[in-house]
Design an enzyme around this catalytic site. Structure first.
Site, PDB file in Angstrom:
ATOM      1  N   CYS A  48      22.434  27.075  43.281  1.00 50.21           N
ATOM      2  CA  CYS A  48      23.409  28.067  42.819  1.00 50.21           C
ATOM      3  C   CYS A  48      22.729  29.131  41.967  1.00 50.21           C
ATOM      4  O   CYS A  48      22.984  30.326  42.114  1.00 50.21           O
ATOM      5  CB  CYS A  48      24.509  27.369  42.011  1.00 50.21           C
ATOM      6  SG  CYS A  48      25.233  25.975  42.892  1.00 50.21           S
TER       7      CYS A  48
HETATM    8  C1  BEZ Z   1      22.277  22.793  43.647  1.00 54.57           C
HETATM    9  O1  BEZ Z   1      22.866  23.874  43.569  1.00 54.57           O
HETATM   10  O2  BEZ Z   1      21.082  22.760  43.917  1.00 54.57           O
HETATM   11  C2  BEZ Z   1      23.006  21.516  43.374  1.00 54.57           C
HETATM   12  C3  BEZ Z   1      24.389  21.533  43.284  1.00 54.57           C
HETATM   13  C4  BEZ Z   1      25.061  20.344  43.041  1.00 54.57           C
HETATM   14  C5  BEZ Z   1      24.362  19.162  42.893  1.00 54.57           C
HETATM   15  C6  BEZ Z   1      22.990  19.164  42.972  1.00 54.57           C
HETATM   16  C7  BEZ Z   1      22.304  20.340  43.216  1.00 54.57           C
END
Ligand code: BEZ
Length: 160
Positions: A48
Site C-alpha cells: 500500500c
Molecule cells: C501489504 O500492503 O503489503 C500488506 C497488506 C496487508 C497485509 C500484509 C501486507
C-alpha cells in the site's frame, strides 16, 4: 459484491481534516461527476505504501485530465491512522483519505476480507470508478496480488 452499473450505496465513512473528524456519505460525495475510490488492506503496509498509494499520486494529473475529480483512498483503519499516513505520504493532499473504521461500509459493498490476527476484517484491495453515483469500473485484486487496482490499470481502462 457490488457490481458495475450499480449505484454506490449509502454509508458512513470518516475523514480527519483541519476541522476535525467529519462523517462522509459516499453516495453524496460521489453523486455527481467522475471519481475514483480505491481501497487498501492497511495504511502503512508495504504494498500500500510503496506501490498502491504512490501509483495514484503519480498518475493523478493524467487521471484528472480524463475528468476524474476526486481520488479517494479508503481503509479499515481509524481516521487518525489515515491522517498520519496522508501526512507521511501525501503532504500535498492529492488523494482524499477516508476511514471505514468498523468495516461497515465494506460489508455493505461486499468487499471485506478476513485477515485474522493481522487486523481482523479489512477491505479487499480494489479500485472503482464512479460516474454520477454509479460504479462504471470495478477492479478487485485476487488474494495477495497487486495489479488491476493500480492507477496505471485504471488509467488504461479510462483511456479505453
Ligand atoms: C501489504 O500492503 O503489503 C500488506 C497488506 C496487508 C497485509 C500484509 C501486507
Amino acid at each position: 459484491m457490488i457490481q458495475v452499473n450499480a449505484h454506490l450505496p449509502a454509508g458512513t465513512l470518516t475523514t480527519l481534516g483541519d476541522v476535525g473528524l467529519q462523517q462522509i456519505n459516499p453516495t453524496e460525495l460521489f453523486a455527481k461527476g467522475t471519481h475514483i475510490l480505491f481501497a487498501i488492506p492497511g495504511a502503512f503496509t508495504p504494498t500500500c505504501s510503496e506501490q498502491h498509494l504512490p501509483s495514484f499520486i503519480q498518475h493523478a494529473d493524467k487521471l484528472r485530465q480524463l475528468g476524474v475529480e476526486t481520488i479517494a483512498c479508503v481503509a479499515v483503519n481509524d481516521a487518525f491512522v489515515m491522517r498520519a499516513w496522508q501526512q507521511a505520504q501525501d503532504p500535498n493532499h492529492v488523494v482524499m483519505f477516508l476511514s471505514d473504521g468498523d468495516a461497515s461500509y465494506h460489508e455493505t459493498l461486499g468487499l471485506t476480507k478476513a485477515t485474522g490476527s493481522f487486523g481482523g476484517l479489512r477491505a479487499e484491495r480494489y479500485a472503482m470508478v464512479i460516474q454520477d453515483g454509479v460504479v462504471t469500473h470495478l477492479f478487485v485484486e485476487d488474494e495477495k496480488t497487486y495489479g488491476v487496482s493500480s492507477a496505471e490499470h485504471v488509467l488504461e481502462a479510462l483511456q479505453g
